[in-house]
Design a protein around this motif. Structure first.
Motif, short mmCIF file in Angstrom:
data_model
loop_
_atom_site.label_atom_id
_atom_site.label_comp_id
_atom_site.label_asym_id
_atom_site.label_seq_id
_atom_site.Cartn_x
_atom_site.Cartn_y
_atom_site.Cartn_z
N ARG A 15 0.81 -1.23 0.00
CA ARG A 15 0.00 0.00 0.00
C ARG A 15 0.84 1.28 0.00
N ARG A 16 2.12 1.19 0.34
CA ARG A 16 3.00 2.37 0.34
C ARG A 16 3.50 2.74 -1.05
N LEU A 17 3.30 1.84 -2.01
CA LEU A 17 3.75 2.14 -3.38
C LEU A 17 2.85 3.21 -4.02
N PRO A 18 3.40 3.97 -4.99
CA PRO A 18 2.54 4.88 -5.76
C PRO A 18 1.45 4.09 -6.47
N ALA A 19 0.32 4.73 -6.72
CA ALA A 19 -0.87 4.04 -7.28
C ALA A 19 -0.55 3.25 -8.55
N HIS A 20 0.19 3.85 -9.47
CA HIS A 20 0.49 3.19 -10.75
C HIS A 20 1.31 1.92 -10.52
N GLU A 21 2.35 2.02 -9.68
CA GLU A 21 3.21 0.87 -9.40
C GLU A 21 2.43 -0.22 -8.66
N SER A 56 8.46 -7.53 -0.17
CA SER A 56 9.76 -6.96 0.19
C SER A 56 10.63 -6.75 -1.05
N GLN A 57 10.59 -7.72 -1.96
CA GLN A 57 11.37 -7.59 -3.19
C GLN A 57 10.84 -6.46 -4.07
N ILE A 58 9.51 -6.36 -4.18
CA ILE A 58 8.90 -5.31 -5.01
C ILE A 58 9.24 -3.93 -4.46
N LEU A 59 9.12 -3.76 -3.15
CA LEU A 59 9.39 -2.46 -2.52
C LEU A 59 10.85 -2.03 -2.72
N ALA A 81 13.10 6.68 -0.77
CA ALA A 81 13.68 5.39 -1.16
C ALA A 81 14.20 4.64 0.06
N ILE A 82 14.87 5.36 0.97
CA ILE A 82 15.35 4.73 2.21
C ILE A 82 14.19 4.15 2.99
N TRP A 83 13.10 4.92 3.08
CA TRP A 83 11.91 4.47 3.82
C TRP A 83 11.33 3.20 3.19
#
Length: 201
Positions: A15-21, A56-59, A81-83
């Motif tokens: 859920r922390r990813l941008p909507a498109h990703e 974890s791999q996707i993030l 990116a660090i987060w």
């Protein structure tokens, strides 16, 4: 675990990813399950690994890819990116010793980088302030002993100018340091997760 619960857990962890990703990732795994067919759900789940491992791999991959493809590597983007990498490490299905190692590495690595940045900033500010103080001191004693005053003012101008010149150089250095730190953190994450995956086999 079935397909629905697997994808539900994966959505929650991404859920922390941008909507498109987010949409692209979920669509990919939905299609993956559809192509395999309902009768092969458990085999697909076994091949993919847990939702935590996939997430974890996707993030981590997104964090590093975003930095590589961005022409304006802003401090905000680096922190983001660090987060994401920290979230990736925390969501990875690591054993307790590996998780503890990963967290210790993050904090020790972060502490070293932050200390280095603060030390450099403090040095540049000290140089600039020292130059200003020397300049003001020269002005204050100008009427009492003008040769000494001129010496102080000259040194003050040189040191202040040096401080001003160092500011943009230091800013670029800090940005580069943060970028390299993020990339190093990402590589450490991949090594830790590979080690964890190998140990679980």
């Amino acid at each position: 675990m079935d397909r629905a619960s697997y994808l539900k857990q994966l959505r929650g962890k991404l859920r922390r990813l941008p909507a498109h990703e987010f949409d692209t990732a979920i669509a990919y795994y939905e299609e993956y399950f559809e192509e395999a067919g309902e009768e092969n759900e458990q085999q697909v789940i076994s091949q993919l690994g847990s939702p935590s491992h996939v997430a974890s791999q996707i993030l981590a991959d997104f964090a590093l890819k975003d930095l590589d493809t961005s022409s304006a590597k802003s401090t905000k983007k680096n922190i983001s990116a660090i987060w994401l990498i920290i979230l990736a490490i925390l969501s990875a299905p690591l054993s307790l010793p590996l998780l503890a190692t990963a967290i210790a590495l993050i904090f020790s690595f972060g502490a070293v980088i932050v200390s280095l940045i603060f030390a450099i900033i403090a040095t540049v500010i000290s140089i600039f302030v020292g130059g200003v103080v020397a300049l003001i001191s020269g002005l204050l004693i100008l009427t009492e002993h003008w040769p000494t005053a001129l010496l102080f003012m000259g040194v003050g101008l040189i040191v202040t100018g040096l401080g001003v010149l160092l500011f943009p150089i230091v800013a670029r250095f800090i940005k580069k340091t943060v970028l390299v730190s993020v990339e190093t953190l990402g590589r450490l994450f991949h090594k830790i997760t590979k080690k964890g995956k190998g140990a679980s086999k």
